[in-house]
Design a protein around this motif. Structure first.
Motif, PDB file in Angstrom:
ATOM      1  N   GLU A 295      14.205  -1.691 -11.154  1.00 31.63           N
ATOM      2  CA  GLU A 295      14.245  -2.254  -9.829  1.00 31.63           C
ATOM      3  C   GLU A 295      15.397  -1.374  -9.028  1.00 31.63           C
ATOM      4  O   GLU A 295      16.511  -0.893  -9.625  1.00 31.63           O
ATOM      5  N   THR A 296      15.022  -0.787  -7.755  1.00 29.12           N
ATOM      6  CA  THR A 296      15.812  -0.214  -6.841  1.00 29.12           C
ATOM      7  C   THR A 296      15.751  -0.778  -5.418  1.00 29.12           C
ATOM      8  O   THR A 296      15.079  -1.495  -5.063  1.00 29.12           O
ATOM      9  N   VAL A 302       1.961   0.172  -1.652  1.00 27.98           N
ATOM     10  CA  VAL A 302       1.269   1.111  -1.432  1.00 27.98           C
ATOM     11  C   VAL A 302       0.103   0.886  -0.737  1.00 27.98           C
ATOM     12  O   VAL A 302      -0.533  -0.075  -0.597  1.00 27.98           O
ATOM     13  N   GLU A 303      -0.043   1.866   0.328  1.00 28.06           N
ATOM     14  CA  GLU A 303      -0.866   1.771   1.874  1.00 28.06           C
ATOM     15  C   GLU A 303      -2.082   2.542   1.379  1.00 28.06           C
ATOM     16  O   GLU A 303      -3.270   2.400   1.855  1.00 28.06           O
ATOM     17  N   ILE A 313      -0.881  11.951  -3.926  1.00 27.32           N
ATOM     18  CA  ILE A 313      -0.366  11.676  -2.872  1.00 27.32           C
ATOM     19  C   ILE A 313      -0.170  10.316  -2.494  1.00 27.32           C
ATOM     20  O   ILE A 313      -1.290   9.653  -2.275  1.00 27.32           O
ATOM     21  N   VAL A 314       0.892   9.319  -2.750  1.00 28.23           N
ATOM     22  CA  VAL A 314       1.000   8.183  -2.451  1.00 28.23           C
ATOM     23  C   VAL A 314       1.747   7.689  -1.264  1.00 28.23           C
ATOM     24  O   VAL A 314       2.843   8.034  -0.729  1.00 28.23           O
ATOM     25  N   HIS A 315       0.947   7.057  -0.335  1.00 30.89           N
ATOM     26  CA  HIS A 315       1.559   6.635   0.904  1.00 30.89           C
ATOM     27  C   HIS A 315       2.100   4.968   0.941  1.00 30.89           C
ATOM     28  O   HIS A 315       1.303   4.397   0.414  1.00 30.89           O
ATOM     29  N   THR A 316       3.545   4.782   1.084  1.00 37.23           N
ATOM     30  CA  THR A 316       3.901   3.573   0.983  1.00 37.23           C
ATOM     31  C   THR A 316       4.686   3.406   2.160  1.00 37.23           C
ATOM     32  O   THR A 316       4.961   4.094   3.175  1.00 37.23           O
ATOM     33  N   GLY A 336      -1.978  -1.727  -2.232  1.00 38.74           N
ATOM     34  CA  GLY A 336      -1.387  -2.982  -2.287  1.00 38.74           C
ATOM     35  C   GLY A 336      -0.342  -3.398  -3.186  1.00 38.74           C
ATOM     36  O   GLY A 336       0.485  -4.344  -3.314  1.00 38.74           O
ATOM     37  N   ASP A 337       0.023  -2.434  -4.253  1.00 41.30           N
ATOM     38  CA  ASP A 337       0.858  -2.625  -5.465  1.00 41.30           C
ATOM     39  C   ASP A 337       2.164  -2.409  -4.867  1.00 41.30           C
ATOM     40  O   ASP A 337       2.555  -1.839  -3.782  1.00 41.30           O
ATOM     41  N   LYS A 338       3.102  -3.223  -5.482  1.00 43.02           N
ATOM     42  CA  LYS A 338       4.425  -3.112  -4.819  1.00 43.02           C
ATOM     43  C   LYS A 338       5.151  -2.233  -6.003  1.00 43.02           C
ATOM     44  O   LYS A 338       5.057  -2.375  -7.236  1.00 43.02           O
TER      45      LYS A 338
END
Length: 373
Positions: A295-296, A302-303, A313-316, A336-338
């Motif tokens: 946890e940070t 995740v969009e 490439i992960v867009h958040t 949708g993942d947190k």
């Protein structure tokens, strides 16, 4: 010798209220491969055309090998130019296209033949000398255009987006060919592109331009690792640098309610003291971020996921600000993942929010990521 110097060079077209190029200053050394890069309309092609003499210089001076060249005719500047559209004569075969400039200079026939055949061998065109341009592929046409420049034995090559009409795979191949040719011939080369990948892979030094002004000049490593401003940081790199807007509060960078990095290095303490509590922008490159199991304070959703073989490439979105991560492919990750994000603390940069310029001595080291409920 083939040294080029630009001193306070400006360009304003007739009828325009704005300068297309502003206060361009640079020394280009012999055998350098200089790449001018920037978005469309930034003035890079105009700068190139002023060097070759196809555009007049409105203000300032151009020196070639120490001699002022503002009023020297293009054909007397010792420059060969390779254009985006190849500019081949459709009714002439490859040999005739490559020989055209030499014949206009009344070079002896035997010497023309020798130079064309040598250039054709260098570029792998020997078996194509009798073909017309319409019988050639895009890459072959570009090599003919390069060959026409080579046979003139010019000490300076200028190239204006020569690969933009080629498909992606062929562009990679031709980049390699041009680099090899530059090393073999040792010519001073100035190359214009809007593609930052071309700039990073080909240049000895890069000139990054925006709105007619030079933003930064440096080696590929310098402009990547120490960008002078937000524009350079976002333009160089694929994807570009992430930015978090926040506030310096004592020894912390706060970017949202309960979200902060504690800054503890001595250099950062001095930087904080110098800047007080002014708003700043923190920059971090996508490859310097990882998705953490711990946890940070950087928690996002995740969009979008762009998968590219072994990488993705992960867009958040973190604290209502977009953040992109470049990492190894993970088939378990879903939209949708947190997720929680960790960063390489040694790769953080700080920029002034108002001026968008890099804060000096700004490699930030964070002891912990603070969280609060």
């Amino acid at each position: 010798m083939s040294k080029i110097q630009l001193r306070n060079v400006y360009k304003k077209y007739d009828g325009s209220d704005e300068y297309s190029v502003k206060n361009f200053n640079m020394d280009i050394e012999e055998k350098e491969f200089i790449v001018l890069v920037g978005p469309s309309g930034c003035g890079k092609s105009t700068s190139l055309r002023m060097i070759t003499g196809l555009e007049d210089i409105s203000e300032g001076d151009l020196f070639i090998d120490g001699q002022r060249a503002n009023d020297v005719e293009p054909k007397k500047r010792g420059i060969s130019m390779v254009f985006q559209n190849y500019a081949l004569y459709p009714h002439m075969n490859v040999f005739e296209n490559m020989a055209f400039g030499l014949r206009r200079q009344k070079v002896p026939k035997a010497e023309v033949k020798r130079k064309v055949e040598e250039a054709a061998e260098t570029l792998g065109l020997t078996n194509l000398l009798k073909r017309k341009p319409k019988e050639l592929s895009g890459g072959q046409r570009q090599r003919v255009a390069l060959g026409r420049a080579i046979v003139r034995n010019s000490s300076i090559f200028l190239m204006d987006e020569p690969l933009s009409n080629l498909d992606a795979k062929l562009r990679v191949h031709m980049r390699t060919e041009i680099i090899r040719l530059h090393r073999q011939l040792g010519t001073t080369t100035i190359y214009v592109t809007h593609d930052q990948t071309e700039a990073m892979t080909m240049a000895t030094r890069i000139v990054i331009m925006k709105d007619g002004e030079v933003q930064q000049i440096g080696t590929p490593a310098e402009v990547y690792e120490t960008p002078e401003n937000i524009f350079v940081a976002s333009f160089i790199g694929m994807p570009g640098m992430n930015f978090l807007e926040g506030q310096v509060e004592g020894n912390r960078f706060a970017f949202g309610p309960g979200k902060a990095f504690q800054i503890f290095s001595m250099s950062q303490q001095r930087l904080v003291k110098e800047n007080g509590s002014k708003p700043v922008i923190l920059g971090i490159r996508p490859e310097d971020l990882t998705i953490s199991a711990q946890e940070t304070s950087m928690r996002g959703e995740v969009e979008l996921i762009e998968r590219n073989g072994a990488d993705m490439i992960v867009h958040t979105c973190v604290a209502n600000q977009p953040i992109i991560i470049r990492c190894k492919a993970n088939n378990d990750l879903r939209i949708g993942d947190k997720v929680h994000l960790e960063m390489d603390e040694s790769s953080i940069h700080l920029f002034d929010k108002q001026t968008k310029k890099r804060l000096r001595n700004d490699h930030v080291y964070t002891e912990t990521l603070l969280t609060s409920s």
